[in-house]
Write a protein that holds these residues in place. Structure first.
Motif, short mmCIF file in Angstrom:
data_model
loop_
_atom_site.label_atom_id
_atom_site.label_comp_id
_atom_site.label_asym_id
_atom_site.label_seq_id
_atom_site.Cartn_x
_atom_site.Cartn_y
_atom_site.Cartn_z
N LYS A 10 0.83 -1.20 0.00
CA LYS A 10 0.00 0.00 0.00
C LYS A 10 0.87 1.25 0.00
O LYS A 10 0.61 2.20 -0.75
CB LYS A 10 -0.93 -0.01 1.21
CG LYS A 10 -2.06 -1.03 1.12
CD LYS A 10 -3.00 -0.92 2.31
CE LYS A 10 -4.14 -1.94 2.20
NZ LYS A 10 -5.07 -1.86 3.36
N ARG A 11 1.90 1.24 0.83
CA ARG A 11 2.80 2.40 0.88
C ARG A 11 3.51 2.58 -0.46
O ARG A 11 3.63 3.70 -0.98
CB ARG A 11 3.83 2.22 2.00
CG ARG A 11 3.22 2.25 3.39
CD ARG A 11 4.26 2.01 4.46
NE ARG A 11 3.63 2.01 5.77
CZ ARG A 11 4.01 2.75 6.80
NH1 ARG A 11 5.03 3.56 6.67
NH2 ARG A 11 3.39 2.69 7.96
N PHE A 12 3.98 1.45 -1.00
CA PHE A 12 4.66 1.51 -2.30
C PHE A 12 3.73 2.05 -3.37
O PHE A 12 4.10 2.93 -4.17
CB PHE A 12 5.16 0.11 -2.67
CG PHE A 12 5.48 -0.04 -4.14
CD1 PHE A 12 6.62 0.54 -4.67
CD2 PHE A 12 4.65 -0.76 -4.97
CE1 PHE A 12 6.92 0.41 -6.01
CE2 PHE A 12 4.94 -0.91 -6.30
CZ PHE A 12 6.08 -0.32 -6.83
N SER A 13 2.51 1.53 -3.42
CA SER A 13 1.56 1.92 -4.47
C SER A 13 1.20 3.40 -4.38
O SER A 13 1.13 4.10 -5.39
CB SER A 13 0.28 1.08 -4.37
OG SER A 13 0.58 -0.29 -4.56
N ILE A 14 1.01 3.88 -3.15
CA ILE A 14 0.62 5.28 -2.97
C ILE A 14 1.72 6.21 -3.48
O ILE A 14 1.47 7.13 -4.28
CB ILE A 14 0.32 5.57 -1.49
CG1 ILE A 14 -0.98 4.87 -1.06
CG2 ILE A 14 0.20 7.08 -1.24
CD1 ILE A 14 -1.25 4.92 0.42
N VAL A 15 2.96 5.97 -3.04
CA VAL A 15 4.05 6.88 -3.39
C VAL A 15 4.41 6.76 -4.87
O VAL A 15 4.56 7.78 -5.57
CB VAL A 15 5.30 6.60 -2.51
CG1 VAL A 15 6.40 7.60 -2.83
CG2 VAL A 15 4.94 6.69 -1.05
N ASN A 38 3.93 9.62 -7.72
CA ASN A 38 5.07 10.05 -8.52
C ASN A 38 4.72 10.06 -10.00
O ASN A 38 4.92 11.06 -10.71
CB ASN A 38 6.25 9.11 -8.26
CG ASN A 38 7.55 9.61 -8.87
OD1 ASN A 38 7.56 10.45 -9.75
ND2 ASN A 38 8.65 9.08 -8.40
N ALA A 39 4.16 8.96 -10.48
CA ALA A 39 3.78 8.86 -11.89
C ALA A 39 2.70 9.88 -12.24
O ALA A 39 2.74 10.51 -13.30
CB ALA A 39 3.30 7.45 -12.20
N PHE A 40 1.71 10.04 -11.35
CA PHE A 40 0.61 10.98 -11.60
C PHE A 40 1.12 12.41 -11.73
O PHE A 40 0.70 13.16 -12.62
CB PHE A 40 -0.41 10.88 -10.48
CG PHE A 40 -1.55 11.84 -10.61
CD1 PHE A 40 -2.56 11.61 -11.54
CD2 PHE A 40 -1.63 12.96 -9.80
CE1 PHE A 40 -3.62 12.51 -11.67
CE2 PHE A 40 -2.68 13.85 -9.92
CZ PHE A 40 -3.68 13.62 -10.87
N CYS A 41 2.05 12.80 -10.85
CA CYS A 41 2.61 14.15 -10.91
C CYS A 41 3.38 14.37 -12.20
O CYS A 41 3.31 15.45 -12.81
CB CYS A 41 3.51 14.40 -9.70
SG CYS A 41 2.62 14.57 -8.15
N SER A 42 4.13 13.35 -12.64
CA SER A 42 4.87 13.47 -13.90
C SER A 42 3.91 13.65 -15.07
O SER A 42 4.14 14.49 -15.96
CB SER A 42 5.73 12.22 -14.12
OG SER A 42 6.71 12.09 -13.11
N LEU A 43 2.82 12.88 -15.08
CA LEU A 43 1.84 13.01 -16.15
C LEU A 43 1.18 14.38 -16.14
O LEU A 43 0.96 14.99 -17.19
CB LEU A 43 0.78 11.92 -16.02
CG LEU A 43 1.25 10.48 -16.26
CD1 LEU A 43 0.10 9.51 -16.02
CD2 LEU A 43 1.78 10.31 -17.67
#
Length: 313
Positions: A120-125, A129-134
């Protein structure tokens, strides 16, 4: 995907996408080829010895930093010698090197979260990260900002998430340390161990990155950045569809590792079943890609006539 959209000519065009993916391919071959092998050692050892996580993280980030600096020192003059007229390409490559370097630093923490099965922690961060880049790419496309703004914005995202992972890991470590004692390993011995263990994996990673990325480099050099952009568009779309099968393998790695080390038998059968599921998932997603491939050209706008054939290939 936003870069694919940008390739329709609305903002940057196929040429800019070709230049971006040329720099990206060089960075992948060099930085990921050399530095990604440490992730495999980290994932294996932390799964079995979670108390050593902090020492591993510190030394792997330090090794990756040295490799990043060495790569920049060696490759930037080589690219400048190849094309002394296009100074923009050299600047872009430098920024991409830094982006991939900071991403690799963050990947050290992501691998640790996976190894500790903190999904869960991995997926959130990682998703954030990917969402901000997009979002950054979309904003640059919509506002029609200069292409250098796109590169610098992505670099800023990479740096911010590396710093955030340092903070986020401290919370993870404090939570873990309440129930388990985190031990410190000798720095010099651990660095020597990591380098020795990583050499075969490093060679394999370099050959893999070369085999999967060299096509973009060759097309850029021989045919130009527009053709490289078209080819890269197909690679991006295919990567999107293959991500599900790759993710399944990553999620299952801790279980594979423990199954191998508990000597309870049935390891071969377990691998066969897992491979079958990954194969089935791969067939489904690639079948989906083939079904929608005729619509890609009409969706993304002004693409060359042969784009559909290239995507299918």
């Amino acid at each position: 995907i936003p870069l694919v959209y940008a390739s329709s000519g609305a903002t940057y065009g196929l040429g800019e996408l070709g230049s971006f993916n040329f720099c990206y391919a060089i960075a992948q071959i060099s930085i990921l080829g050399i530095g990604s092998s440490f992730s495999l050692i980290l994932r294996r050892d932390i799964t079995l010895y979670p108390e050593k996580q902090e020492s591993y993280i510190n030394q792997i980030i330090r090794l990756r930093f040295f490799l990043l600096i060495a790569t920049i020192i060696v490759l930037l003059p080589a690219v400048y010698a190849f094309d002394q007229k296009d100074t923009h390409l050299l600047v872009f490559l430098m920024i991409i090197f830094l982006i991939k370097g900071f991403d690799l630093f963050s990947e050290t923490y992501y691998t640790t979260y996976q190894s500790l099965q903190l999904y869960k922690r991995f997926s959130i961060v990682k998703s954030l990260n990917a969402f901000c880049s997009l979002c950054i790419v979309f904003i640059c496309c919509i506002l029609r900002l200069p292409v250098i703004s796109l590169y610098l914005s992505l670099l800023a995202v990479a740096i911010i998430f590396f710093l955030f992972n340092i903070y986020y890991y401290q919370k993870t470590k404090n939570y873990f340390d309440k129930n388990n004692s985190i031990t410190t390993v000798s720095s010099q011995k651990l660095r020597t161990y990591l380098v020795k263990e990583s050499w075969p994996l490093m060679a394999n990673a370099i050959f893999y990155q070369v085999s999967s990325r060299i096509s973009v480099v060759l097309i850029f050099v021989l045919l130009g950045k527009e053709d490289a952009g078209l080819f890269s568009t197909g690679l991006i779309i295919v990567t999107m569809f293959s991500a599900a099968a790759s993710a399944l393998g990553i999620v299952m790695f801790p279980k594979i590792n423990k199954k191998f080390n508990d000597n309870s038998g049935g390891f071969s059968d377990f691998l066969v079943k897992l491979s079958a599921w990954i194969l089935l998932l791969g067939i489904v997603v690639y079948g989906l890609f083939l079904l929608i491939s005729p619509f890609i050209k009409s969706f993304f706008g002004d693409m060359p006539d042969n784009s559909n054939s290239i995507y299918i290939i």
